[in-house]
Design an enzyme around this catalytic site. Structure first.
Site, PDB file in Angstrom:
ATOM      1  N   HIS A 134       0.883  -1.201   0.135  1.00  0.00           N
ATOM      2  CA  HIS A 134       0.020  -0.035   0.043  1.00  0.00           C
ATOM      3  C   HIS A 134       0.816   1.180  -0.036  1.00  0.00           C
ATOM      4  O   HIS A 134       2.046   1.116   0.183  1.00  0.00           O
ATOM      5  CB  HIS A 134      -0.958   0.128   1.388  1.00  0.00           C
ATOM      6  CG  HIS A 134      -0.233   0.238   2.577  1.00  0.00           C
ATOM      7  ND1 HIS A 134       0.572  -0.808   3.152  1.00  0.00           N
ATOM      8  CD2 HIS A 134      -0.128   1.079   3.412  1.00  0.00           C
ATOM      9  CE1 HIS A 134       0.892  -0.555   4.370  1.00  0.00           C
ATOM     10  NE2 HIS A 134       0.677   0.500   4.520  1.00  0.00           N
ATOM     11  N   ASP A 136       0.584   5.079   1.783  1.00  0.00           N
ATOM     12  CA  ASP A 136      -0.294   5.622   2.822  1.00  0.00           C
ATOM     13  C   ASP A 136      -1.305   6.588   2.324  1.00  0.00           C
ATOM     14  O   ASP A 136      -1.178   7.566   1.520  1.00  0.00           O
ATOM     15  CB  ASP A 136       0.867   6.171   3.997  1.00  0.00           C
ATOM     16  CG  ASP A 136       1.216   5.303   4.585  1.00  0.00           C
ATOM     17  OD1 ASP A 136       0.722   3.869   4.894  1.00  0.00           O
ATOM     18  OD2 ASP A 136       2.424   5.648   5.078  1.00  0.00           O
ATOM     19  N   HIS A 284       4.610   0.119   0.440  1.00  0.00           N
ATOM     20  CA  HIS A 284       5.315  -0.662   1.345  1.00  0.00           C
ATOM     21  C   HIS A 284       4.396  -1.682   1.787  1.00  0.00           C
ATOM     22  O   HIS A 284       3.251  -1.765   1.777  1.00  0.00           O
ATOM     23  CB  HIS A 284       5.949   0.130   2.580  1.00  0.00           C
ATOM     24  CG  HIS A 284       4.917   1.173   3.050  1.00  0.00           C
ATOM     25  ND1 HIS A 284       4.560   2.173   2.604  1.00  0.00           N
ATOM     26  CD2 HIS A 284       4.313   1.028   4.214  1.00  0.00           C
ATOM     27  CE1 HIS A 284       3.770   2.710   3.572  1.00  0.00           C
ATOM     28  NE2 HIS A 284       3.736   2.102   4.462  1.00  0.00           N
ATOM     29  N   ARG A 299       5.129   6.496  13.867  1.00  0.00           N
ATOM     30  CA  ARG A 299       5.103   7.033  12.609  1.00  0.00           C
ATOM     31  C   ARG A 299       4.659   8.547  12.528  1.00  0.00           C
ATOM     32  O   ARG A 299       3.822   8.743  13.196  1.00  0.00           O
ATOM     33  CB  ARG A 299       4.391   6.218  11.715  1.00  0.00           C
ATOM     34  CG  ARG A 299       4.548   6.539  10.091  1.00  0.00           C
ATOM     35  CD  ARG A 299       3.750   5.945   9.418  1.00  0.00           C
ATOM     36  NE  ARG A 299       2.328   6.353   9.323  1.00  0.00           N
ATOM     37  CZ  ARG A 299       1.350   5.671   8.928  1.00  0.00           C
ATOM     38  NH1 ARG A 299       1.533   4.587   8.045  1.00  0.00           N
ATOM     39  NH2 ARG A 299      -0.116   6.176   8.960  1.00  0.00           N
TER      40      ARG A 299
END
Length: 308
Positions: A134, A136, A284, A299
């Site tokens: 995917h 983000d 990723h 994150r």
């Protein structure tokens, strides 16, 4: 009608499959760009086109304009940068991410010490579920520019993250596929992923707050000018203008491109490692192979712009 061994031996039933072997066109830099040395740190490539470790930079210390400029050049060239042995906290991670722009607040994921910090705490009570290729927040009208991910606890084995260069994925598409997808747009929606865990009332409210976004199937990177394949299995739900079955066939073919190892880098985490990736150029995948061990990450994502 049954199929006999004789029929197979006649080769009347040989399947047609969408694969090809041989060399891939692997281009790290955009057309016309010249490779330049790095003078303020050592750069260790982890592959030919994507992923490099940066040595000699302490993210706990202020990053001046010259160092920031060199890091940004490496960021665009290698798409994901890795820093090891970074004993920093969330506030220092935030300060580093802010060098690249305004920060996002994720509306669906657990928060850490600040609104801009997303915390992933996995273990015996919570398995990793980021193991799908995917990009983000493509369900946003302005998806993230990039993200800075720091792991403070790592499992004894497993828990690697993989990134794929979606510029290389586009470069290696057959020419007829490139012509077919040129100019197409696709709908991106959070509902198939985050929406599954919501009650109908909450889902309706969040769908109104975050309407489905329409983005080009092939995005132009706003800084390098490279064309990148910009659909992903987590959030892209259909291609505009195609019948549902045709859209799904084409999307599944395009989704599979991220799975090509030649376009990938795989990073084995150690405690206090940091990854900084370009969300405009990559997908990723976080391997979920460490249950029931703990894996704790934070994150911080940098706001991006409208894809074109």
């Amino acid at each position: 009608m049954s199929v006999t061994t004789t029929d197979y031996l006649s080769r009347d039933y040989l399947p047609t499959r969408e694969f090809r072997a041989g060399a891939r066109h692997l281009q790290r830099l955009p057309e016309g760009a010249e490779e330049q040395p790095y003078t303020l740190f050592a750069l260790k490539p982890l592959g030919p086109i994507i992923g490099a470790e940066i040595e000699g930079v302490d993210l706990g210390q202020p990053v001046g304009p010259e160092l920031k400029a060199e890091l940004h050049r490496a960021f665009l060239e290698w798409k994901v940068l890795f820093f090891r042995n970074q004993t920093i906290d969330s506030s220092q991670q935030l300060a580093f991410a802010k060098l690249w722009g305004e920060l996002e607040k994720h509306p669906f994921l657990p928060r850490g010490s600040a609104e801009e910090v997303t915390r992933f705490e996995k273990g015996a009570d919570m398995t990793g579920n980021e193991n799908v290729w995917h990009t983000d927040v493509t369900w946003r009208l302005d998806p993230a520019l990039g993200s800075v991910l720091r792991l403070s606890e790592v499992p004894p084995h497993g828990g690697d993250t993989l990134w794929a260069d979606m510029g290389a994925a586009y470069d290696n598409l057959p020419e007829d596929v490139k012509r077919r997808i040129d100019g197409l747009t696709a709908i991106h929606d959070f509902t198939p992923s985050f929406g599954r865990r919501m009650t109908p009332d909450i889902l309706a409210a969040k769908q109104e707050e975050f309407p489905a976004a329409e983005h080009p199937v092939v995005r132009t990177h706003p800084e390098t000018g490279r064309k990148t394949l910009f659909v992903n299995a987590a959030f892209t739900v259909r291609i505009v203008g195609l019948e549902p079955e045709e859209s799904e066939r084409l999307l599944n073919y395009l989704f599979r491109q991220a799975q090509t190892p030649e376009y990938q880098v795989r990073f084995h985490w150690e405690a206090n490692s940091v990854a900084f990736w370009d969300n405009r150029a990559t997908q990723h995948y976080a391997a979920s192979d460490y249950f029931p061990h703990r894996r704790v990450a934070e994150r911080i994502s940098i706001a991006g712009d409208r894809p074109y």
